[in-house]
Design an enzyme around this catalytic site. Structure first.
Site, mmCIF file in Angstrom:
data_model
loop_
_atom_site.group_PDB
_atom_site.id
_atom_site.type_symbol
_atom_site.label_atom_id
_atom_site.label_comp_id
_atom_site.label_asym_id
_atom_site.label_seq_id
_atom_site.Cartn_x
_atom_site.Cartn_y
_atom_site.Cartn_z
ATOM 1 N N ALA A 1 2.805 -1.996 -4.625
ATOM 2 C CA ALA A 1 2.189 -2.543 -3.410
ATOM 3 C C ALA A 1 3.108 -3.557 -2.735
ATOM 4 C CB ALA A 1 0.847 -3.186 -3.755
ATOM 5 N N GLN A 2 2.750 -3.885 -1.508
ATOM 6 C CA GLN A 2 3.421 -4.945 -0.749
ATOM 7 C C GLN A 2 2.400 -6.009 -0.381
ATOM 8 O OE1 GLN A 2 6.845 -2.108 1.256
ATOM 9 N NE2 GLN A 2 5.530 -3.269 2.608
ATOM 10 N N ASP B 1 -0.002 -10.112 -17.346
ATOM 11 C CA ASP B 1 1.324 -10.246 -16.721
ATOM 12 C C ASP B 1 1.548 -11.694 -16.267
ATOM 13 O OD1 ASP B 1 3.804 -9.513 -15.800
ATOM 14 O OD2 ASP B 1 3.081 -8.733 -13.887
#
Length: 548
Positions: free
Chosen positions: A139-140, A290
């Site tokens: 994704a951006q 993460d």
């Protein structure tokens, strides 16, 4: 070997690309064993790859993975943390994989964004910066401002990505089955299990609604703490491919110049971040999978902000108990406890116990000092598992990777930081709660519920058994070594029980009446009963000793 007829109908084009890349980076033997020789040769004709002859196999693997895109990059990043499966040469090289890629142009992003928002961005946002502030393989991310004045970030999936990833997952799943069947030396790595976790993780990242729910779930854990912050989700603008959430004003924990200029208490931030992570993993059984420096922010008032919740790890209560025992054994330098945990995790494998015992004691001796380095400890622990032909459960491997990442971030904040020492109070508190009398009562209650369930199913099972017997459709074949001795024992026990019942009946029913007739009659009857019993025993023994 690969089901190429099925692949041809759905994913043949992608398989051509994968096979061509494998050939291009020198993995001809892998292609041959997968049965892709013809496809690979055709694909390689029109492909051009750099000269890789001088590269090591791990270097060639990393380059091939990067060429194959986000699905393979995710797999490589997972394997980079599996020092229980791979040697340092491989884990170090795969650790260089990154998912930062060149951004997709605004012209390609805009049509999909308008479709998901239900109109042009200008109709939803007062401001929208068309230059992404981050660009990854999935994704951006853009920065914007709502018409209400709130600053937000807008996360958008890259267009056309889902079809490629779904094809990759199908092909990789098929490949995992082949590898597990054809390569016994790799079967212990459990390729199919690895693929299931990979597929679950990537599918979670492809659904931004799922990420938004993850954020709110973690935020609820810390609803009573103002020093642990999660962004607020704007559900009215969030879809499967677009996520709009609050923009958190904070400083990355690795930006020491800004942290020092802002007079942040870095040791305090390290302790708060650790407390939050342990609260999630050890108590709630769900954690941020993460926690790299870009996903943790220092906020005003020495608060910690968490962002990016595409990857979430989950631990069952049993796994959390095992983890508590492992950390407790490490803190207490208990080699036997570590060995017990490793054996429990070994599953169906049969480790060399003498070798494992020596390895566990050596591990304790190497890490018996103060200010333990968590990355070194966990890496050494997984190396010990690999050298003893044991593989870690995948969920724990993900947790260990997250712990190592978190430890690295906290050590940058405070070089003297010791996560094991910081974890001590949480571990002790939870071990007391789990293994206290109250905790034991809860386990008993759980066992009682399971037993009640089993008993409640018993009438139905008995009924089914009787139906099968009436229909003559049940065949039972049992082969037991030493069956003759077992039958003899059962017969002997049955004889003793029968004699005991006769004696009991004589005692309770007949004896009082005989005694009323006189002692002579009573004694005579007693002798007769005893002789019958002895004779019965001798007759049975003689019968059993007669060859069949």
């Amino acid at each position: 070997m690969f089901k190429t007829a099925f692949v041809a109908a759905r994913d043949r084009r992608r398989l051509f690309v994968i096979a061509g890349v494998l050939i291009g980076f020198g993995f001809n033997k892998v292609v041959d064993r997968l049965g892709l020789q013809a496809i690979a040769r055709m694909a390689a004709r029109n492909a051009s790859f750099p000269n890789v002859a001088r590269l090591s196999p791990p270097q060639r693997a990393r380059r091939a993975i990067e060429a194959l895109g986000p699905t393979f990059i995710k797999l490589g990043q997972i394997l980079a943390s599996r020092s229980d499966l791979l040697t340092p040469e491989w884990t170090d090289e795969l650790g260089r994989l990154h998912s930062q890629v060149s951004p997709v142009s605004w012209e390609k992003i805009r049509p999909q964004l308008e479709e998901d928002l239900g109109g042009p961005p200008d109709a939803i946002f007062a401001e929208f910066d068309q230059n992404p502030i981050a660009s990854a393989s999935i994704a951006q991310v853009y920065k914007a401002r709502l018409k209400t004045g709130e600053e937000v970030v807008v996360k958008v999936l890259r267009p056309g990505l889902r079809k490629i990833i779904e094809a990759d997952l199908r092909l990789m799943s098929n490949g995992a089955r082949i590898v597990e069947r054809e390569w016994p030396e790799i079967a212990r790595y459990k390729p199919q299990e690895q693929m299931r976790h990979l597929a679950a993780g990537i599918n979670g990242e492809l659904d931004l609604i799922n990420e938004a729910r993850n954020c709110e779930m973690l935020a609820a854990i810390f609803a009573d703490r103002e020093d642990i912050v999660f962004p607020r989700i704007h559900w009215e603008h969030t879809t499967e491919r677009v996520l709009v959430q609050e923009f958190l004003h904070g400083i990355p924990l690795t930006d020491h110049a800004r942290l020092d200029a802002g007079h942040y208490d870095k040791p305090l931030l390290a302790q708060k971040g650790t407390d939050a992570f342990l609260q999630m993993a050890l108590i709630e059984g769900v954690f941020h999978a993460d926690p790299h420096p870009g996903n943790l922010l220092a906020m005003s008032g020495n608060r910690i902000g968490f962002i990016d919740f595409g990857m979430i790890g989950r631990l069952s209560q049993k796994r959390r108990d095992q983890l508590l025992m492992m950390i407790g054994a490490m803190l207490g330098q208990n080699a036997d406890g570590l060995m017990a945990v490793l054996i429990d995790w070994s599953g169906s494998t049969a480790p060399d116990l003498a070798k494992l015992d020596a390895a566990a004691h050596g591990f304790v001796q190497r890490h018996s000092g103060v200010n333990l380095n968590l990355a070194m400890v966990l890496t050494d622990f997984m190396t010990m598992a690999r050298e003893n032909d044991l593989s870690m459960p995948t969920d724990l491997a993900i947790l260990f990777k997250s712990l190592v990442s978190a430890d690295g971030v906290m050590r940058q904040l405070d070089p003297e930081f010791d996560l094991f020492t910081a974890a001590g109070p949480t571990v002790q508190q939870n071990m007391k709660a789990r293994f206290s009398f109250d905790g034991f009562k809860k386990k008993l209650a759980g066992m009682g519920a399971g037993l009640f369930s089993a008993v409640s199913d018993l009438p139905a099972l008995v009924h089914l058994l009787l139906v099968r017997l009436k229909q003559g459709k049940m065949t039972v074949e049992i082969e037991i070594k030493g069956l003759d001795q077992l039958i003899h024992g059962i017969e002997l026990a049955a004889t003793r029980l029968a004699i005991a019942m006769v004696v009991a009946a004589f005692t309770l029913t007949i004896a009082p009446r005989l005694l009323a007739l006189g002692e002579g009659v009573f004694v005579s009857a007693t002798v007769v009963v005893a002789l019958i019993g002895i004779g019965w025993m001798l007759l049975l023994r003689r019968k059993r000793s007669t060859p069949r």
